[in-house]
Design an enzyme around this catalytic site. Structure first.
Site, PDB file in Angstrom:
ATOM      1  N   ARG A  27       0.816  -1.214   0.000  1.00  0.00           N
ATOM      2  CA  ARG A  27       0.000   0.000   0.000  1.00  0.00           C
ATOM      3  C   ARG A  27       0.848   1.261   0.000  1.00  0.00           C
ATOM      4  O   ARG A  27       0.358   2.340  -0.332  1.00  0.00           O
ATOM      5  CB  ARG A  27      -0.922   0.012   1.230  1.00  0.00           C
ATOM      6  CG  ARG A  27      -1.934  -1.094   1.238  1.00  0.00           C
ATOM      7  CD  ARG A  27      -2.614  -1.198   2.579  1.00  0.00           C
ATOM      8  NE  ARG A  27      -3.502  -0.072   2.829  1.00  0.00           N
ATOM      9  CZ  ARG A  27      -4.782  -0.033   2.466  1.00  0.00           C
ATOM     10  NH1 ARG A  27      -5.308  -1.049   1.834  1.00  0.00           N
ATOM     11  NH2 ARG A  27      -5.529   1.010   2.743  1.00  0.00           N
ATOM     12  N   TRP A  74       1.939   6.176   6.084  1.00  0.00           N
ATOM     13  CA  TRP A  74       2.320   6.962   4.906  1.00  0.00           C
ATOM     14  C   TRP A  74       2.140   8.414   5.321  1.00  0.00           C
ATOM     15  O   TRP A  74       1.017   8.861   5.560  1.00  0.00           O
ATOM     16  CB  TRP A  74       1.409   6.598   3.732  1.00  0.00           C
ATOM     17  CG  TRP A  74       1.827   7.166   2.415  1.00  0.00           C
ATOM     18  CD1 TRP A  74       2.696   6.613   1.517  1.00  0.00           C
ATOM     19  CD2 TRP A  74       1.374   8.382   1.814  1.00  0.00           C
ATOM     20  NE1 TRP A  74       2.814   7.408   0.411  1.00  0.00           N
ATOM     21  CE2 TRP A  74       2.022   8.500   0.573  1.00  0.00           C
ATOM     22  CE3 TRP A  74       0.495   9.394   2.209  1.00  0.00           C
ATOM     23  CZ2 TRP A  74       1.801   9.581  -0.297  1.00  0.00           C
ATOM     24  CZ3 TRP A  74       0.282  10.467   1.361  1.00  0.00           C
ATOM     25  CH2 TRP A  74       0.928  10.554   0.117  1.00  0.00           C
ATOM     26  N   HIS A 508       2.596  21.220 -30.721  1.00  0.00           N
ATOM     27  CA  HIS A 508       2.254  22.408 -29.931  1.00  0.00           C
ATOM     28  C   HIS A 508       3.060  22.475 -28.640  1.00  0.00           C
ATOM     29  O   HIS A 508       2.583  22.994 -27.645  1.00  0.00           O
ATOM     30  CB  HIS A 508       0.753  22.400 -29.630  1.00  0.00           C
ATOM     31  CG  HIS A 508      -0.078  22.376 -30.877  1.00  0.00           C
ATOM     32  ND1 HIS A 508      -0.199  23.461 -31.706  1.00  0.00           N
ATOM     33  CD2 HIS A 508      -0.776  21.373 -31.464  1.00  0.00           C
ATOM     34  CE1 HIS A 508      -0.965  23.140 -32.738  1.00  0.00           C
ATOM     35  NE2 HIS A 508      -1.319  21.869 -32.616  1.00  0.00           N
TER      36      HIS A 508
END
Ligand code: G6P
Length: 612
Positions: A27, A74, A508
């Site tokens: 994860r 995290w 572009h």
């Protein structure tokens, strides 16, 4: 993102928790910790870095305990270090928490608690949460469970939490809002986790906690109440997951395993849904609202990351075959504007994990405006799957590698089936086109198998370009999203800057970057834009760019122009992303391995993005 594992029962908790944390490593995280109760004290051990660092730190300590919880963090609030790692103690150190999510009003709560004598030892919002719970517990003279419930009404944000208390060594309390939490029900034992992967080897009976529910596991009993104190009956479901589906099975990385699993995962995805010999195509999960989809005035697709790319492929598919206008939205943007959702609009939400916070919030917003939601998810029982009105699963099996591969092809397959069903119901495609598409769908697994034989030749390309600083990926039509996906795969796991562009847009801007150092991957299949993309290749060559072309089997024209040519099997244009993406997955994988990167757990990335 953050991973939660907890255990209460008759076995030693710590080994189960550490193994579970390893299962959740995919994860994404940057620190890890555990809490155990032994010798009448609540002990927390935590360390920055991988679970293996934590294991080293635990060596020689008394870890005996039949209750415990562990966490992989995290970082959101506060840098990744030992202090900020979870679990966190309450002020008295008598209670501890592990938390996945974000408490948005933590700052004002913290100031208030500080004024009342609380001392904090981390920069996290989670520590504020447990101090708040203890504060309520002490001031209200109520049960801990009651204190948790009251505290939950005071926090703004998302959470999955587990709480342990020194004074209640036979009790775990858990709650969720917005972040996932699964409870595994064994015989006289319970397992809690962010997803089912740490649980599957012990039991296949699980309860998915719903938002605003509080679970108390005490004296071998699970009881669930909602935040308003109403008891709900736990709904025990059977997990349909095999242990070997979450192990590497001889592959060096999960990502490689998952790339090579695609013939199987697509077969599973098609199973029972497509039988070309009988002209049969059906998605069992889409019934009651099928007509809403068929008669939709507009389809809004909500997703993030790779799932957003498969949404872009779906835009081409639906517009081509159903003539329903499609808008593909980044869920994070959709939720923060004031989007227009009219009667007659339907929403397709795409998510591998089914837990992405932005996608979930965007769905809730669309629902509040009256939209019918069709979920396209991989994880069975996930929040998005459950909040959608109807939907279809990918049946790809657990995807562990952070970089999504088999989920992308599974999503495109499901979305293609949805589009073909609608096209057929609307009578927009002819019977023979319908039949041709069914046969093409059935042939996808075999053709992916063939595309996987390119592995060795892709290694050669990877070796040549592994030190490049930049990459450009170009595609047109159905394969423009594949260019985006190819570039995303490369940057996610190899940290090489890569951009995907519609080939004609190159003029572009990106053309200014092209020189003899610039590898340009061009998806140039023999489809309706073949001639145009051949011209785009010429434009790259004229500026000495180094072309790696993904072409249709048997192509001879592009061989003359490109430095490297990779041939993929032919298929109808609409399904070609399912084949053209395979060499791009392999290219990213091999480059990342050759650069020594951590393929399955790339830096800073999370598999399941449960915070916005
Ligand atoms: C994270 C993952 C990606 C994924 C994205 C959306 O960024 O690393 O692989 O595509 O989230 O996730 P979902 O589970 O909603 O598809």
């Amino acid at each position: 993102m953050c991973g939660i594992v907890a255990y209460i029962g008759h076995r030693q908790a710590c080994p189960i928790i550490l193994k579970g944390l390893k299962r959740l490593e995919y994860r994404g995280y940057d620190s890890a910790g555990v809490a155990l109760i032994n010798s009448d004290s609540l002990n927390i051990y935590k360390k920055k870095g991988k679970v293996s660092e934590l294991e080293k730190f635990l060596e020689g300590k008394d870890l005996s305990s039949t209750i415990g919880m562990g966490h992989t963090r995290w970082a959101t609030h506060g840098e990744p270090n030992d202090r900020n790692a979870h679990p966190h103690y309450s002020n008295s150190k008598g209670i501890a928490i592990i938390h996945n999510g974000i408490i948005e009003n933590y700052d004002s709560l913290k100031k208030d608690l500080q004024m009342r004598g609380h001392t904090f030892h981390s920069d996290t919002d989670s520590e504020v949460f447990i101090h708040l719970i203890e504060d309520v517990y002490e001031n209200n003279h109520c049960s801990l469970e009651e204190a948790v419930r009251i505290a939950l009404t005071m926090v703004v944000g998302a959470y999955a939490i587990v709480i342990m208390s020194k004074d209640h060594p036979n009790q775990l309390i858990a709650a969720r809002k917005g972040s996932p939490l699964v409870i595994g029900v064994g015989i006289d034992e319970f397992f809690l986790a962010s997803d089912a992967t740490p649980i599957i080897e012990y039991t296949n009976e699980v309860v998915y906690l719903n938002d605003f529910e509080v679970a108390v596991i005490k004296d071998n009993k699970l009881s669930i109440k909602n935040i308003e104190d109403k008891t709900t009956t736990p709904y025990i479901q059977k997990l349909d997951m095999e242990l070997d589906s979450i192990e590497k099975g001889g592959y060096t990385h999960f990502m490689l395993k998952e790339i090579f699993e695609q013939p199987r995962s697509i077969t599973d995805c098609l199973r029972g849904r497509v039988i070309s010999a009988q002209g049969h195509l059906a998605l069992g999960g889409i019934r009651q609202y099928a007509n809403k989809l068929v008669n939709a005035d507009r389809i809004i697709i909500l997703a993030c990351g790779t799932s957003w790319h498969s949404g872009l492929v779906a835009e081409y598919l639906f517009e081509e075959y159903t003539r329903i206008p499609v808008e593909v939205e980044y869920a994070s943007e959709f939720r923060y504007r004031n989007p227009i959702v009219r009667e007659g609009d339907v929403v397709i939400a795409i998510s591998q994990s089914g837990e992405t916070a932005d996608t979930l919030a965007a769905i809730e917003l669309a629902k509040s405006k009256g939209a019918i939601i069709f979920g396209v998810c991989n994880v069975v029982g996930s929040s998005i799957a459950r909040t959608s009105h109807e939907g279809a699963y990918l049946h790809a099996g657990p995807e562990i590698g952070v970089a999504s591969t088999k989920a992308f092809t599974g999503q495109v397959t499901v979305l293609a089936m949805m589009a073909i069903i609608v096209a057929n119901k609307k009578g927009i495609i002819t019977e023979s086109k319908y039949q041709e598409l069914l046969v093409d769908l059935e042939n996808i697994p075999k053709k992916i198998e063939k595309a996987l034989l390119l592995n060795d030749s892709i290694k050669v390309v990877a070796k040549e370009f592994k030190d490049a600083k930049n990459f450009l990926y170009l595609g047109r039509g159905f394969n423009f999203p594949v260019a985006l996906e190819g570039a995303l795969k490369l940057k996610e796991i190899s940290y090489i800057h890569a951009e995907g562009y519609p080939a004609a847009e190159m003029k572009h801007g990106p053309i200014a970057l092209i020189d003899e150092e610039m590898p340009v991957v061009v998806i140039a299949l023999q489809d309706s834009s073949y001639e145009k993309i051949v011209s785009n290749i010429q434009e790259v060559r004229a500026r000495r760019g180094r072309v790696i072309a993904i072409v249709s089997e048997g192509d001879t024209q592009i061989k003359e122009m490109a430095e490297f040519v990779i041939e993929v099997p032919k298929i109808s244009e609409a399904l070609s992303p399912l084949l053209s993406v395979i060499p791009l997955q392999l290219l990213a994988y091999h480059i990342a391995v050759m650069r020594g990167c951590n393929v399955d757990q790339p830096r800073n990335l999370a598999k399941s993005v449960t915070v916005e």
